[in-house]
Design an enzyme around this catalytic site. Sequence first.
Site, PDB file in Angstrom:
ATOM      1  N   CYS B 100       0.824  -1.217   0.000  1.00  0.00           N
ATOM      2  CA  CYS B 100       0.000   0.000   0.000  1.00  0.00           C
ATOM      3  C   CYS B 100       0.853   1.260   0.000  1.00  0.00           C
ATOM      4  O   CYS B 100       0.296   2.375  -0.078  1.00  0.00           O
ATOM      5  CB  CYS B 100      -0.890   0.062   1.240  1.00  0.00           C
ATOM      6  SG  CYS B 100      -1.929  -1.379   1.474  1.00  0.00           S
ATOM      7  N   HIS B 118      -6.012   1.620   5.395  1.00  0.00           N
ATOM      8  CA  HIS B 118      -6.610   0.825   4.326  1.00  0.00           C
ATOM      9  C   HIS B 118      -7.291  -0.373   4.953  1.00  0.00           C
ATOM     10  O   HIS B 118      -6.670  -1.103   5.720  1.00  0.00           O
ATOM     11  CB  HIS B 118      -5.515   0.370   3.355  1.00  0.00           C
ATOM     12  CG  HIS B 118      -5.997  -0.587   2.309  1.00  0.00           C
ATOM     13  ND1 HIS B 118      -7.169  -0.397   1.599  1.00  0.00           N
ATOM     14  CD2 HIS B 118      -5.473  -1.758   1.852  1.00  0.00           C
ATOM     15  CE1 HIS B 118      -7.326  -1.394   0.739  1.00  0.00           C
ATOM     16  NE2 HIS B 118      -6.325  -2.238   0.872  1.00  0.00           N
ATOM     17  N   HIS B 120     -10.056  -3.847   4.349  1.00  0.00           N
ATOM     18  CA  HIS B 120     -10.797  -4.762   3.480  1.00  0.00           C
ATOM     19  C   HIS B 120     -12.178  -5.017   4.092  1.00  0.00           C
ATOM     20  O   HIS B 120     -12.769  -6.062   3.859  1.00  0.00           O
ATOM     21  CB  HIS B 120     -10.045  -6.080   3.329  1.00  0.00           C
ATOM     22  CG  HIS B 120      -8.805  -6.000   2.498  1.00  0.00           C
ATOM     23  ND1 HIS B 120      -8.079  -7.114   2.149  1.00  0.00           N
ATOM     24  CD2 HIS B 120      -8.165  -4.955   1.927  1.00  0.00           C
ATOM     25  CE1 HIS B 120      -7.030  -6.749   1.426  1.00  0.00           C
ATOM     26  NE2 HIS B 120      -7.055  -5.446   1.278  1.00  0.00           N
ATOM     27  N   GLU B 143     -26.333  11.068  11.153  1.00  0.00           N
ATOM     28  CA  GLU B 143     -25.538  11.811  12.131  1.00  0.00           C
ATOM     29  C   GLU B 143     -24.041  11.577  11.941  1.00  0.00           C
ATOM     30  O   GLU B 143     -23.226  12.487  12.098  1.00  0.00           O
ATOM     31  CB  GLU B 143     -25.950  11.385  13.545  1.00  0.00           C
ATOM     32  CG  GLU B 143     -25.149  12.030  14.665  1.00  0.00           C
ATOM     33  CD  GLU B 143     -25.402  13.523  14.819  1.00  0.00           C
ATOM     34  OE1 GLU B 143     -26.366  14.044  14.202  1.00  0.00           O
ATOM     35  OE2 GLU B 143     -24.640  14.182  15.554  1.00  0.00           O
ATOM     36  N   HIS B 199     -12.642  -4.655  -3.213  1.00  0.00           N
ATOM     37  CA  HIS B 199     -11.357  -4.654  -2.546  1.00  0.00           C
ATOM     38  C   HIS B 199     -11.435  -4.004  -1.147  1.00  0.00           C
ATOM     39  O   HIS B 199     -11.162  -4.651  -0.155  1.00  0.00           O
ATOM     40  CB  HIS B 199     -10.349  -3.933  -3.455  1.00  0.00           C
ATOM     41  CG  HIS B 199      -8.963  -3.811  -2.918  1.00  0.00           C
ATOM     42  ND1 HIS B 199      -7.868  -3.621  -3.710  1.00  0.00           N
ATOM     43  CD2 HIS B 199      -8.484  -3.832  -1.658  1.00  0.00           C
ATOM     44  CE1 HIS B 199      -6.783  -3.538  -2.961  1.00  0.00           C
ATOM     45  NE2 HIS B 199      -7.128  -3.672  -1.713  1.00  0.00           N
TER      46      HIS B 199
END
Lengths: 239, 239, 239, 239
Positions: B100, B118, B120, B143, B199
């Site tokens: 990443c 990140h 999944h 909200e 993903h």
Amino acid sequence: MSASTEQEDALVTSTDPLHPANLISELCASFYRLGWVTGTGGGICIRTHDKVYIAPSGVQKERIEPSHIFVLPYPQAEPSPHTDRIFLRRPKLNLKESACTPLFWNAFTIRNAGSCIHTHSQNAVMATLLWEKEKMFKISHQEMIKGVRIGGNGPTLSYLDTLEVPIIDNTPNEEDLKDSMKEAMEKYPRAAGILVLRHGIYVWGDDWQKAKTQTECLDYLLEIGVKMKLAGLQTVLNE
Amino acid sequence: MSASTEQEDALVTSTDPLHPANLISELCASFYRLGWVTGTGGGICIRTHDKVYIAPSGVQKERIEPSHIFVLPYPQAEPSPHTDRIFLRRPKLNLKESACTPLFWNAFTIRNAGSCIHTHSQNAVMATLLWEKEKMFKISHQEMIKGVRIGGNGPTLSYLDTLEVPIIDNTPNEEDLKDSMKEAMEKYPRAAGILVLRHGIYVWGDDWQKAKTQTECLDYLLEIGVKMKLAGLQTVLNE
Amino acid sequence: MSASTEQEDALVTSTDPLHPANLISELCASFYRLGWVTGTGGGICIRTHDKVYIAPSGVQKERIEPSHIFVLPYPQAEPSPHTDRIFLRRPKLNLKESACTPLFWNAFTIRNAGSCIHTHSQNAVMATLLWEKEKMFKISHQEMIKGVRIGGNGPTLSYLDTLEVPIIDNTPNEEDLKDSMKEAMEKYPRAAGILVLRHGIYVWGDDWQKAKTQTECLDYLLEIGVKMKLAGLQTVLNE
Amino acid sequence: MSASTEQEDALVTSTDPLHPANLISELCASFYRLGWVTGTGGGICIRTHDKVYIAPSGVQKERIEPSHIFVLPYPQAEPSPHTDRIFLRRPKLNLKESACTPLFWNAFTIRNAGSCIHTHSQNAVMATLLWEKEKMFKISHQEMIKGVRIGGNGPTLSYLDTLEVPIIDNTPNEEDLKDSMKEAMEKYPRAAGILVLRHGIYVWGDDWQKAKTQTECLDYLLEIGVKMKLAGLQTVLNE
């Protein structure tokens, strides 16, 4: 305590948290929290070069202690009507080794696995019901497919590969799954796990990390596959 | 141990629980329990003024230790076919930095982020499937929208704002998402995160607290959005 | 440190795990694990005889420390355009008291509550969406109804009572819910909590134990109510 | 402290984590995390040869301490309008024994149980609603059926057996379930638990391990049964 018992206990006694006897205890507790091994079902076994570590049958998997672990020499011949399985160490309690032992052994002998995990995850069971006719769970175009290895011990799948996990019928006795699991592993050499109808899944890997990682990826894919199917989405594109 | 190695290890060694190397370990374990980073997927990186802390690729995210963390100087030029990424410290184990990294870098350079997460999460993946045609997840009148910042680093959205999160296509190699993520961030400067089809999601913030808070808000909104859509409720009012 | 600061810090410093400042930290972490207060939303306040303990606004609720807690004298007049809220102790950090403070105060003044809990539970939000037209969540014939008290501070409901929780509209600023919440509490004196459309729920009790127990019962009933409605089952019998 | 109080407290004081008073505290906290005993509902009691250990009524089940436990001699005659239940030890706090006590007693006297568990699991409640007309939850061909014992205290069921759990009507007062539970246990001697409509389930076993294991298996089967029914799958084959 006899010298022999002391030597045997040394096989499961270690201050190293990564010793197989410690790992099995810790990982089973963690799998319990994931709902994979409730009601004493499921578990993990670990094989080092020449030793196999296996938990007992019918015990609460989240409460296993290292002293409960069986140790077996590897390799060894299949037990037959005339021979017994050979142990290097049995726990002193009145315990029997996991009923999954012959299934774990399939993973060792057929795929040279260093670890095998069996779960009763509801994601696995729901998938076997929703893909019962096809006898094969299939999903494509999911990032998590990339965490699964071809045959469980080869290179990882690509995002463009379709994941296929065969579903075998369940049997009244867990041991009796041995032959059909073996058959499915040989018929589908690319499969990274074997689903058992209305029962769960077996997943293996070169070592416990790879077995655990692949079980997580497969369980994720089974979960999202079930959600997709129930939402009316197709799980395989370009079919 | 050489003086140089000692200096490098000092970069990830601290008794302060809020040191980035300690935080990454702790937060990844917490994200694992939320189902965001199972199967070695996902993670968090933290940037202080001039240093970036990043976890390794392909490791169990709930078992990271501070000594596994990579440290990079910031800023630095993009690696090219002729140049490599520069590191201040690499773990001694045979590890590679998270795949990443180029995506996290987008957040640093385009939005001046201090942290990027990140996941999944299945909520994210289900949302990308249910909003696939629109290429944009939209929800209004919730909200939790108030916890999300314009562009991820600006003022928070109002309850009357509609949240929009763009969905980009997935690529076989995670690194290859870099350009399309960058393009989406520039095309949608108000977006607080980028969804990746089938993903997961990338979310960033000025610091780890803000990145984490916004990831929680977005994940909540994705979850409730999916539930609403499956229940036949429209997620955006007054459209 | 001045004598005054020392005295103020003493208000939130105790080795007793049941001291309000310790309880708020512990309970918020527990509510986070239930998904009630992610993304800095929600929380709990506790009132002893003459003091109110309140967490800060916009902080990660699972990471609150006792030193972050505000202490206010009780009773005190409403803050007006010309007067401020009075504090016995403010944390040294640059923090503001929870935006829920005026709502919590409703529970103190209208129902003499000793504690009030606010969650963003998705069960609450889904219920407000599925019962939006009726502006009232209703369920009957559920054992857990017996854990809910009439008005939140009276005797417990019977299994034969129908539980009714009013739903008020959300407002862009949390403080602005004060009047409509007050109005709903006065119009429905038997209500043990107030749902806020697309936002969450406020629940109170004589003390933190009763507030927590009732929040758990109400959340359970909202969850099962949503499941029943989505499964096509009616939540109120004999209507 | 009087000698008598000291003797009574000794009944619930032990450094052995497997002492019933310690186990009840630990297991109730674990059941809380499973969502079985929120809002003070549900619990577990343990009977050794001649003593019964029972938690208080109306307390937060995840915060029980060993000193809160009641100890009763076993056997003893049913309390009548003219006689009270006999205790060996009552906690000093102003507590009443669990309202489930007469129900737990059914398990002791009718099935000679060493432990009985009561949950308000939503899986149990949803199952009672979806199988309300049949007054019997039925499922077949599930591996987890093999973890359930005939009558709760006999040999385990086979994979080929159909699991049947009777559903009795709920009553406004928990104590009043005693007779209908007894009736159902006698009418269905093979049943390993009794479901209570819109309320939960009672499960027992020879000891706490067996009671817990069977509760996990039954809860798993109720959960998958509800999922199957909602997905349009039949839960019993060959009917």
